[in-house]
Design a protein around this motif. Sequence first.
Motif, PDB file in Angstrom:
ATOM      1  N   TYR A 145       7.271  43.910 -39.913  1.00 14.88           N
ATOM      2  CA  TYR A 145       6.660  45.300 -39.180  1.00 14.88           C
ATOM      3  C   TYR A 145       6.225  44.634 -38.023  1.00 14.88           C
ATOM      4  O   TYR A 145       5.712  43.569 -37.528  1.00 14.88           O
ATOM      5  CB  TYR A 145       5.769  45.928 -40.095  1.00 14.88           C
ATOM      6  CG  TYR A 145       6.063  46.466 -41.496  1.00 14.88           C
ATOM      7  CD1 TYR A 145       6.486  47.970 -41.341  1.00 14.88           C
ATOM      8  CD2 TYR A 145       6.389  45.661 -42.453  1.00 14.88           C
ATOM      9  CE1 TYR A 145       7.118  48.474 -42.534  1.00 14.88           C
ATOM     10  CE2 TYR A 145       6.763  46.390 -43.821  1.00 14.88           C
ATOM     11  CZ  TYR A 145       7.104  47.516 -43.788  1.00 14.88           C
ATOM     12  OH  TYR A 145       7.604  48.217 -44.899  1.00 14.88           O
ATOM     13  N   ASP A 146       6.191  45.678 -37.220  1.00 12.82           N
ATOM     14  CA  ASP A 146       5.601  45.385 -35.553  1.00 12.82           C
ATOM     15  C   ASP A 146       4.809  46.444 -35.183  1.00 12.82           C
ATOM     16  O   ASP A 146       5.049  47.624 -35.499  1.00 12.82           O
ATOM     17  CB  ASP A 146       6.969  44.973 -34.739  1.00 12.82           C
ATOM     18  CG  ASP A 146       6.421  44.139 -33.602  1.00 12.82           C
ATOM     19  OD1 ASP A 146       5.170  43.787 -33.388  1.00 12.82           O
ATOM     20  OD2 ASP A 146       7.278  43.767 -32.584  1.00 12.82           O
ATOM     21  N   ASN A 148       3.725  48.644 -31.914  1.00 13.43           N
ATOM     22  CA  ASN A 148       4.102  49.029 -30.387  1.00 13.43           C
ATOM     23  C   ASN A 148       3.005  48.960 -29.448  1.00 13.43           C
ATOM     24  O   ASN A 148       2.248  50.082 -29.633  1.00 13.43           O
ATOM     25  CB  ASN A 148       4.764  50.349 -30.808  1.00 13.43           C
ATOM     26  CG  ASN A 148       5.516  50.603 -29.256  1.00 13.43           C
ATOM     27  OD1 ASN A 148       5.213  50.153 -28.352  1.00 13.43           O
ATOM     28  ND2 ASN A 148       6.559  51.675 -29.667  1.00 13.43           N
ATOM     29  N   THR A 152       0.328  52.045 -28.731  1.00 16.75           N
ATOM     30  CA  THR A 152      -0.998  52.036 -29.359  1.00 16.75           C
ATOM     31  C   THR A 152      -2.218  52.513 -28.418  1.00 16.75           C
ATOM     32  O   THR A 152      -2.374  51.777 -27.283  1.00 16.75           O
ATOM     33  CB  THR A 152      -1.268  50.585 -30.204  1.00 16.75           C
ATOM     34  OG1 THR A 152      -0.042  50.517 -31.031  1.00 16.75           O
ATOM     35  CG2 THR A 152      -2.648  50.411 -30.601  1.00 16.75           C
ATOM     36  N   SER A 184       2.463  51.446 -41.618  1.00 16.21           N
ATOM     37  CA  SER A 184       2.698  52.511 -41.142  1.00 16.21           C
ATOM     38  C   SER A 184       1.785  52.829 -39.889  1.00 16.21           C
ATOM     39  O   SER A 184       0.568  52.490 -39.846  1.00 16.21           O
ATOM     40  CB  SER A 184       2.939  53.768 -42.016  1.00 16.21           C
ATOM     41  OG  SER A 184       1.731  53.874 -42.672  1.00 16.21           O
ATOM     42  N   THR A 185       2.011  53.890 -39.112  1.00 18.10           N
ATOM     43  CA  THR A 185       1.123  54.093 -38.044  1.00 18.10           C
ATOM     44  C   THR A 185      -0.119  54.650 -38.828  1.00 18.10           C
ATOM     45  O   THR A 185      -0.116  55.681 -39.560  1.00 18.10           O
ATOM     46  CB  THR A 185       1.954  55.196 -37.288  1.00 18.10           C
ATOM     47  OG1 THR A 185       2.874  54.659 -36.434  1.00 18.10           O
ATOM     48  CG2 THR A 185       1.038  55.845 -36.171  1.00 18.10           C
ATOM     49  N   VAL A 216       0.625  52.220 -33.763  1.00 15.09           N
ATOM     50  CA  VAL A 216       1.898  52.528 -34.025  1.00 15.09           C
ATOM     51  C   VAL A 216       2.771  51.534 -34.672  1.00 15.09           C
ATOM     52  O   VAL A 216       2.730  50.402 -33.874  1.00 15.09           O
ATOM     53  CB  VAL A 216       2.553  53.089 -32.452  1.00 15.09           C
ATOM     54  CG1 VAL A 216       3.988  53.561 -32.947  1.00 15.09           C
ATOM     55  CG2 VAL A 216       1.701  54.283 -32.091  1.00 15.09           C
ATOM     56  N   THR A 218       6.091  50.103 -36.375  1.00 13.82           N
ATOM     57  CA  THR A 218       7.374  50.117 -36.806  1.00 13.82           C
ATOM     58  C   THR A 218       8.003  49.192 -37.694  1.00 13.82           C
ATOM     59  O   THR A 218       7.662  47.910 -37.544  1.00 13.82           O
ATOM     60  CB  THR A 218       8.099  50.020 -35.439  1.00 13.82           C
ATOM     61  OG1 THR A 218       7.925  49.090 -34.726  1.00 13.82           O
ATOM     62  CG2 THR A 218       7.557  51.362 -34.507  1.00 13.82           C
ATOM     63  N   SER A 219       8.943  49.580 -38.520  1.00 10.65           N
ATOM     64  CA  SER A 219       9.701  48.533 -39.356  1.00 10.65           C
ATOM     65  C   SER A 219      10.538  47.983 -38.245  1.00 10.65           C
ATOM     66  O   SER A 219      11.397  48.396 -37.885  1.00 10.65           O
ATOM     67  CB  SER A 219      10.283  49.204 -40.475  1.00 10.65           C
ATOM     68  OG  SER A 219      10.787  48.422 -41.462  1.00 10.65           O
ATOM     69  N   THR A 220      10.774  46.465 -38.669  1.00 10.68           N
ATOM     70  CA  THR A 220      11.915  45.666 -38.212  1.00 10.68           C
ATOM     71  C   THR A 220      12.798  45.335 -39.210  1.00 10.68           C
ATOM     72  O   THR A 220      13.592  44.415 -38.696  1.00 10.68           O
ATOM     73  CB  THR A 220      11.230  44.516 -37.122  1.00 10.68           C
ATOM     74  OG1 THR A 220      10.529  43.684 -38.218  1.00 10.68           O
ATOM     75  CG2 THR A 220      10.154  45.059 -36.218  1.00 10.68           C
TER      76      THR A 220
END
Length: 330
Positions: A145-146, A148, A152, A184-185, A216, A218-220
């Motif tokens: 996960y990362d 953004n 953000t 998750s966000t 925010v 996101t899944s990588t």
Amino acid sequence: MRRAPFIFANWRLKLTALVVACGMWVGVVYATNPPAITTVAVPVQANGLGTDLLLLHSIQPVTIKVAGVASNVRAASVSAHLFASVNLRKIVRPGEYEVPLTVSKTDPNFAILSSPNKVLVVVDVWKTASLPVHVVVSKAPPVGYDVNNAATTATPAAVTVRAPSSILPNLLAEARVSLGSVLSTESIPATVSLVNTGNLAQQITYQPTVVTVHAVITSTTTQRTLAVVAAVSGQVAAGYALTGVQTTPLTVDATGSSSALAGLAALNTQPVDLGGLSKDTTVQVPLVIPSGVSTSTTVVTVVITISALPSASATPTPTPAPSPTPTPTP
């Protein structure tokens, strides 16, 4: 008028005796409590500065030298009776100033020998400004996960700060968040702190002190279905042959980053040792899972099928063909 003869008789001798007695008394007194000089550091109190102005740096204590008998000039007792102050009423704008120093004492038993005439003060002016809030991620999200950073944000996006004008351009408002378990966000409350406040952190004020960070995430990772291949080693028993290897399940779902899954077409099991096997065998075998990849299962069932080789048949001895009978010649 007749003089009293007992007063003036031998007056030179009497005066000499008095001087000697006074000297001996002084000698005795100062032998146990001699004259002394002490140097003490005295804090400086500032008065009269306008409400919109402030001292950018505190005034350093001044060194004052006092004299008296030893019992009256002990540093601890002298400090309690010495006072130093400056009047800043005439200063109306920021800058560096040398201002007169006033020194006073409340104990008559010692004397002030020396003290500074002036001290240096640095005056600044209070200023109010709006500072944007920078979101700082103190702990990144889990692997796969990362965050953004561009998306953000913090709400409100700025804080109102009251600080000295000279350091205001260097101030930063930060809201720190830990995303170590966030998948998750999410909206997360975060405390705002100011950076580069120097030694004025206690005097600087700002509002609000807490903001909401909209992180925010996101899944990588990606998911692929990979075939399961049973790896074997060794040889079955003599007279037998390996006739089948079957895994259950035949495929597994693998999850990981694109780079971790790149080039993977199948997942092997740990090698199954066939050494000396002479019958069908079922074993539970772990999968060999590359780093950065997770699977829907980590252990599979491997069924080994083994068959006996057929026995060799004896080859019959061939019957020799009869020799041809010669035909008589007429």
